[in-house]
Design a protein around this motif. Structure first.
Motif: not given
Length: 225
Positions: A9-23
């Motif tokens: 799911d591109p929306t979920i993937a984008g949400f998770i990836a963005k948060g992890l990178k910010e962390a």
């Protein structure tokens, strides 16, 4: 820390990836099970986040194949199914933890960090210290000699964390690329030099004693003695 995210799911993937990178994590993303499996067997990861409902190769089979290959990367399984049986299947396939969608990102992040701590046997650390330099992993603040350093960008923070965890050891540009960037980087660019320059300006510029050093032909080192 490098994470593998397998989510179609591109929306979920984008949400998770963005948060992890910010962390502060480097994240590689695969949108189907086969691509995720190929990444997992060809590159080392500190942990993987795997959706169980994937095209081409479902998440349970992906995890089972990794375990058959003796690949012990800790896996957090994601699923929209709430039943106990589904959670049990995910764990029996070789998964290490299970999170039901929808979820709060803070919970996902906490579970990923817990998986990594368990797999490495490391105690939970919220603050790193190297000489008079301190890094708060929770508040994401950096201070030197008691004076707060201007806020670091996510990659600057990730680089400093990596250098502090390896204080006194020379780390090569390739090592930095593999810990701070995902595998989509262009190794022919000077991104590492630019990032090191920016970080050095923030942690060393106003201090007589310099911590971040270049070792010609080898890489960089954070020296505290």
């Amino acid at each position: 820390m490098r994470l593998l995210l397998v989510e179609d799911d591109p929306t979920i993937a984008g949400f998770i990836a963005k948060g992890l990178k910010e962390a502060g994590f480097a994240v590689d993303h695969a949108s189907d099970g086969e691509a995720g499996f190929e990444l997992a067997v060809s590159h080392p990861f500190d942990a993987a986040i795997v959706d169980l409902m994937l095209p081409k190769l479902d998440g349970l089979t992906l995890i089972q194949r990794l375990r058959d290959r003796k690949i012990c990367t800790p896996v957090l399984s994601l699923s929209a199914k709430h039943s106990v049986d589904d959670r049990v299947k995910g764990l029996q396939a070789g998964g290490d933890d299970y999170l039901v969608k929808p979820f709060a990102f803070t919970e996902l992040l906490a579970r990923v960090r817990a998986l990594i701590r368990r797999s490495t046997g490391a105690a939970e650390t919220t603050r790193l210290t190297a000489g008079d330099l301190t890094l708060d992993l929770v508040a994401r603040r950096v201070a030197r000699a008691g004076r707060e350093i201007e806020p670091l960008r996510p990659r600057e923070f990730a680089l400093l964390e990596y250098l502090m965890r390896n204080a006194g050891r020379v780390v090569s540009k390739t090592m930095i690329l593999s810990h701070v960037w995902d595998y989509s980087f262009d190794p022919g660019t000077n991104v590492v030099d630019v990032l090191v320059f920016r970080l050095r300006e923030k942690i060393d510029r106003d201090f007589e004693r310099k911590l971040l050093h270049t070792v010609r032909g080898m890489g960089y080192v954070l020296r505290v003695d």
